[in-house]
Design a protein around this motif. Structure first.
Motif, PDB file in Angstrom:
ATOM      1  N   GLU A  49       0.824  -1.214   0.000  1.00  0.00           N
ATOM      2  CA  GLU A  49       0.000   0.000   0.000  1.00  0.00           C
ATOM      3  C   GLU A  49       0.854   1.258   0.000  1.00  0.00           C
ATOM      4  OE1 GLU A  49      -3.299   2.438   2.724  1.00  0.00           O
ATOM      5  OE2 GLU A  49      -1.973   0.931   3.632  1.00  0.00           O
ATOM      6  N   THR A  50       0.456   2.198  -0.855  1.00  0.00           N
ATOM      7  CA  THR A  50       0.894   3.590  -0.740  1.00  0.00           C
ATOM      8  C   THR A  50      -0.318   4.421  -0.343  1.00  0.00           C
ATOM      9  OG1 THR A  50       0.527   3.965  -3.114  1.00  0.00           O
ATOM     10  CG2 THR A  50       2.755   3.379  -2.416  1.00  0.00           C
ATOM     11  N   THR A  51      -0.084   5.510   0.362  1.00  0.00           N
ATOM     12  CA  THR A  51      -1.194   6.377   0.754  1.00  0.00           C
ATOM     13  C   THR A  51      -0.681   7.777   1.044  1.00  0.00           C
ATOM     14  OG1 THR A  51      -3.148   6.568   2.190  1.00  0.00           O
ATOM     15  CG2 THR A  51      -1.103   5.949   3.257  1.00  0.00           C
ATOM     16  N   ASP A  52      -1.553   8.756   0.885  1.00  0.00           N
ATOM     17  CA  ASP A  52      -1.252  10.150   1.248  1.00  0.00           C
ATOM     18  C   ASP A  52       0.046  10.637   0.596  1.00  0.00           C
ATOM     19  OD1 ASP A  52      -3.330  10.994   3.529  1.00  0.00           O
ATOM     20  OD2 ASP A  52      -2.814   8.884   3.814  1.00  0.00           O
ATOM     21  N   LEU A  53       0.205  10.319  -0.680  1.00  0.00           N
ATOM     22  CA  LEU A  53       1.386  10.786  -1.410  1.00  0.00           C
ATOM     23  C   LEU A  53       1.366  12.300  -1.611  1.00  0.00           C
ATOM     24  CD1 LEU A  53       1.665   7.980  -4.107  1.00  0.00           C
ATOM     25  CD2 LEU A  53       3.244   8.388  -2.227  1.00  0.00           C
ATOM     26  N   HIS A 285      -4.931   8.436   5.741  1.00  0.00           N
ATOM     27  CA  HIS A 285      -5.573   9.694   6.108  1.00  0.00           C
ATOM     28  C   HIS A 285      -4.931  10.362   7.317  1.00  0.00           C
ATOM     29  CE1 HIS A 285      -8.632  12.759   6.527  1.00  0.00           C
ATOM     30  NE2 HIS A 285      -9.068  12.286   7.669  1.00  0.00           N
ATOM     31  N   ALA A 286      -4.494   9.594   8.318  1.00  0.00           N
ATOM     32  CA  ALA A 286      -4.015  10.175   9.577  1.00  0.00           C
ATOM     33  C   ALA A 286      -2.549  10.581   9.530  1.00  0.00           C
ATOM     34  CB  ALA A 286      -4.242   9.198  10.724  1.00  0.00           C
ATOM     35  N   HIS A 287      -1.852  10.318   8.425  1.00  0.00           N
ATOM     36  CA  HIS A 287      -0.427  10.647   8.310  1.00  0.00           C
ATOM     37  C   HIS A 287       0.357  10.029   9.464  1.00  0.00           C
ATOM     38  CE1 HIS A 287      -0.511  14.203   5.280  1.00  0.00           C
ATOM     39  NE2 HIS A 287      -1.554  13.410   5.086  1.00  0.00           N
ATOM     40  N   ALA A 288       0.063   8.780   9.760  1.00  0.00           N
ATOM     41  CA  ALA A 288       0.718   8.079  10.865  1.00  0.00           C
ATOM     42  C   ALA A 288       1.119   6.681  10.395  1.00  0.00           C
ATOM     43  CB  ALA A 288      -0.209   8.002  12.075  1.00  0.00           C
ATOM     44  N   MET A 317      -0.903   1.034   7.907  1.00  0.00           N
ATOM     45  CA  MET A 317      -1.033   2.424   7.466  1.00  0.00           C
ATOM     46  C   MET A 317       0.380   2.991   7.293  1.00  0.00           C
ATOM     47  SD  MET A 317      -3.027   5.781   9.062  1.00  0.00           S
ATOM     48  CE  MET A 317      -2.518   5.457  10.744  1.00  0.00           C
ATOM     49  N   PRO A 318       0.796   3.263   6.037  1.00  0.00           N
ATOM     50  CA  PRO A 318       2.191   3.612   5.768  1.00  0.00           C
ATOM     51  C   PRO A 318       2.502   5.104   5.669  1.00  0.00           C
ATOM     52  CG  PRO A 318       1.135   2.970   3.736  1.00  0.00           C
ATOM     53  CD  PRO A 318       0.085   2.880   4.808  1.00  0.00           C
ATOM     54  N   GLY A 319       2.164   5.875   6.705  1.00  0.00           N
ATOM     55  CA  GLY A 319       2.624   7.249   6.796  1.00  0.00           C
ATOM     56  C   GLY A 319       2.090   8.173   5.724  1.00  0.00           C
ATOM     57  N   PHE A 320       2.976   8.944   5.099  1.00  0.00           N
ATOM     58  CA  PHE A 320       2.546   9.995   4.173  1.00  0.00           C
ATOM     59  C   PHE A 320       3.721  10.391   3.282  1.00  0.00           C
ATOM     60  CE2 PHE A 320       4.171  11.744   8.069  1.00  0.00           C
ATOM     61  CZ  PHE A 320       4.979  12.804   7.694  1.00  0.00           C
ATOM     62  N   TRP A 321       3.402  11.023   2.170  1.00  0.00           N
ATOM     63  CA  TRP A 321       4.371  11.579   1.226  1.00  0.00           C
ATOM     64  C   TRP A 321       5.325  10.519   0.676  1.00  0.00           C
ATOM     65  CZ3 TRP A 321       6.089  16.501   4.430  1.00  0.00           C
ATOM     66  CH2 TRP A 321       4.954  17.301   4.660  1.00  0.00           C
ATOM     67  N   GLY A 322       4.915   9.254   0.766  1.00  0.00           N
ATOM     68  CA  GLY A 322       5.734   8.170   0.244  1.00  0.00           C
ATOM     69  C   GLY A 322       6.841   7.733   1.173  1.00  0.00           C
ATOM     70  N   GLY A 446       4.865  17.060   9.557  1.00  0.00           N
ATOM     71  CA  GLY A 446       5.487  16.169   8.587  1.00  0.00           C
ATOM     72  C   GLY A 446       6.907  15.788   8.944  1.00  0.00           C
ATOM     73  N   GLY A 447       7.322  15.995  10.194  1.00  0.00           N
ATOM     74  CA  GLY A 447       8.668  15.635  10.606  1.00  0.00           C
ATOM     75  C   GLY A 447       9.475  16.840  11.040  1.00  0.00           C
ATOM     76  N   ALA A 448      10.703  16.582  11.473  1.00  0.00           N
ATOM     77  CA  ALA A 448      11.532  17.621  12.082  1.00  0.00           C
ATOM     78  C   ALA A 448      11.970  18.701  11.101  1.00  0.00           C
ATOM     79  CB  ALA A 448      12.765  16.980  12.733  1.00  0.00           C
TER      80      ALA A 448
END
Length: 673
Positions: A49-53, A285-288, A317-322, A446-448
């Motif tokens: 799965e990819t999501t929230d790219l 969806h949750a970016h988590a 659920m594989p995070g976000f932005w790839g 989206g991170g540090a």
């Protein structure tokens, strides 16, 4: 080329046509079961799965105009190919929020404008990867239905969505036609444990948050309706089994929330695990990350964070932005004339790691096919976002936007006020005080490295997109003083309660409260007392009678409960996004067609024309602060960059500790004494 999703011209056709693909799969199922596998046959399937790219195709940050190995389908694609090489049987899905979220997505939708004979760059990239199916995310609707249909028409794979329907206006739910096919059943040929071919009929069903009707009201009202995720699962999953689905994979663009079930819930993946016959959940969806540390303490709710299951159902659920590839390894066994999942293991594969020096280390090389497919669009986007059109006289950043009034918010709220004051001239609204609400969109979510950082000098569109990352539409509400106070009480949920006279280290920021819901309202002054309990939860539920917001004044005078104001915001907030108390579409008095981001750009251009040498001064007016609290040791996280630490020297109450956490954020102390 695949069969296209339903176009608006075909939305009035019968549901019989809509389900033709599913009926044909049902026929194939009957044929395939004539001989059937022997009892005890086993096989393994790897779900990817990819999501929230969010249109992050290359490993590139358009805001900083630099390579960024923490993002990009170009990296995830390499993991996809590796994962496929390791096993015999794989399926690949995308879970939406694909078309919007980076300057490349904006450029294609708003500037270049996608033509009928052109392929959207996200599909140029994804068509190299042989996706099996994709689900629609909420941000797919940001650019309107016409754009959505034109874009997805370019995908070499089908789209599904089980809870969005054409609004036929007849108030009869029984004849509602789905906007996309609600589910698909695909005949797949897999290799079993004995190297024999087996035919498995795989069912896919997708969902999107019903809140799209609030968040994108301007694009969707009168055109579509959204229904409850769980209700639609209970409607369609039995049909999928009746039509021959051997296994069913749910693809909800919906997060994981174990709170009591409510109608039209945004984050419904937990309750999908309780729907009979769903065998795996690929969610987003949750970016988590799931499995992940955010869910480690939920075993009492049937969540196995080691195995990656929710009430025994495999999930990922594989995070976000790839930044991650989601993987579920399913083990199936054939018994009692059916295939059954007997075991599973969920995992996440990261595209990067951070070393002991907080340096990003790429885990894979760029995928050559994806890179080649989108390089031309990437180059065009870079040219566009780097064209200067305005100036600012001082740096703009969001490093301390959660603990201090901040220039990255100030410039947005000032622009919104400027625009609104112009358009109310000569109307019945002229004379009402204009307030302006803004939130820190890039404050570490989206991170540090996810912070706005713009140098003094020339401003290009990439800088405006950095300040305002969403294509929201400006709206103006009419509210009274009491309603504004409750708005601010909701925003103050951003903070944990701080215990007075406690010298132990206390963390200020509530990680469960999204920073885009921390609204600062400019045009008034106020303080926030974090020694009091939060009045509202992150979901907008009143959880205490405490009051954090005090000394609320307008032009030096205390605001009364009945005093009327205009408050400028965006369509997301004005339509109920974030579940703020008393805020809804019924309060809108100006339904502007202009994007907030374009308003910011226009404001910057005009201010530069007035002061051509230095441009706009973006300094914050410090209209809010914290109420003093004695004898406390308060910390918060922000960027670990030298620029952030240097900027902290401007404030006597903010001090870097020179420590970092496991996620690469720097720790700072905040003096509230």
């Amino acid at each position: 080329m695949r069969k296209t999703p339903l176009t608006l011209a075909l939305l009035c056709t019968t549901s019989a046509l809509l389900f033709a693909c599913n009926d044909s799969n049902s026929d194939a199922t009957d044929t395939s079961k004539n001989s059937g596998p022997v009892a005890g046959t086993t096989l393994n399937i790897r779900l990817l799965e990819t999501t929230d790219l969010h249109a992050n195709l290359l490993n590139y940050n358009y805001f900083s105009d630099k390579q960024d190995d923490k993002v990009g389908l170009v990296k995830t694609a390499a993991l996809i190919r590796q994962a496929r090489d390791e096993v015999s049987n794989t399926l690949l899905v995308d879970n939406g929020d694909l078309l919007q979220g980076s300057p490349l997505g904006d450029y294609i939708a708003k500037v270049k404008k996608l033509q009928a004979n052109e392929i959207h760059p996200v599909y140029k990239a994804m068509n190299t990867l042989d996706y099996d199916v994709a689900n629609i995310g909420n941000h797919e609707f940001n650019f309107g239905l016409e754009f959505l249909m034109e874009a997805t028409n370019d995908a070499n794979f089908p789209y599904i969505s089980a809870n969005v329907f054409v609004d036929d206006g007849d108030d009869n739910a029984e004849n509602d036609i789905p906007l996309f096919e609600p589910y698909l059943i695909q005949e797949k040929r897999f290799i079993d444990s004995n190297d024999q071919e087996q035919i498995i009929n795989v069912g896919f069903i997708g969902f999107v948050p019903p809140q799209i009707m609030q968040w994108d009201k301007a694009n969707l009202e009168g055109k579509v309706i959204a229904k409850d995720i769980i209700a639609m699962a209970n409607k369609y999953v039995p049909l999928m089994k009746a039509q021959g689905a051997d296994i069913i994979i749910a693809i909800p663009h919906s997060g994981l929330d174990v709170a009591a079930a409510t109608p039209l819930a945004e984050n419904a993946s937990y309750y999908l695990s309780m729907v009979d016959d769903i065998d795996a959940i690929l969610f987003g969806h949750a970016h988590a990350n799931f499995p992940g540390s955010n869910y480690a303490e939920l075993s009492d709710y049937g969540i196995d964070n080691d195995k990656g299951t929710i009430n025994g159902v495999a999930a990922v659920m594989p995070g976000f932005w790839g930044n991650h590839l989601g993987v579920i390894d399913l083990s199936l066994e054939y018994n009692n004339n059916s295939w059954q999942v007997i075991d599973s293991q969920s995992s996440l594969q990261a595209i990067y790691q951070t070393d002991e020096n907080s340096t990003t280390v790429a885990m894979v090389d760029n995928d050559g096919a994806v890179e080649a497919a989108v390089m031309h669009d990437h180059d065009e986007t870079r040219t566009w976002v780097n064209e200067p059109f305005a100036k600012v006289s001082a740096p703009i950043n969001s490093y301390f936007a959660l603990v201090n009034d901040d220039p990255s918010i100030q410039i947005v709220t000032d622009a919104q006020t400027w625009y609104t004051q112009k358009i109310i001239q000569g109307t019945e609204l002229e004379g009402l005080p204009v307030l302006s609400a803004g939130a820190p969109f890039r404050a570490g979510r989206g991170g540090a490295d996810d912070y706005t950082a713009i140098d003094a000098g020339d401003i290009a569109y990439r800088n405006v997109a950095d300040l305002y990352i969403y294509p929201n539409i400006l709206k103006v509400l009419k509210l009274n003083g009491a309603q504004i106070k409750e708005w601010l009480e909701m925003s103050a949920g951003q903070f944990n309660q701080i215990e007075v006279n406690n010298n132990a280290v206390q963390s200020l920021i509530n990680p469960d409260f999204p920073s885009y819901n921390f609204d600062v309202i400019d045009g008034i002054s106020y303080q926030i007392d974090v020694s009091q309990a939060a009045r509202y939860s992150a979901k907008g539920v009143k959880v205490s009678d405490d009051e954090r917001v005090n000394n609320l004044t307008y032009q030096g005078k205390a605001i009364t409960a009945e005093q009327e104001f205009l408050v400028v915001t965006n369509n997301y907030r004005a339509s109920g996004g974030g579940n703020f108390p008393n805020i809804g579409a019924d309060k809108i008095v100006i339904d502007s067609p202009n994007e907030n981001r374009q308003v910011v750009a226009d404001y910057l251009a005009e201010q530069t024309s007035i002061n051509t040498e230095f441009g706009l001064d973006p300094s914050a007016d410090m209209n809010w602060s914290f109420t003093a609290i004695a004898n406390v040791n308060v910390q918060f996280t922000s960027s670990n960059s030298d620029q952030a630490k240097s900027y902290s020297q401007k404030f006597s109450h903010i001090t870097p500790t020179n420590l970092t956490n496991n996620d690469g954020f720097a720790l700072y102390t905040l003096d509230l004494n």
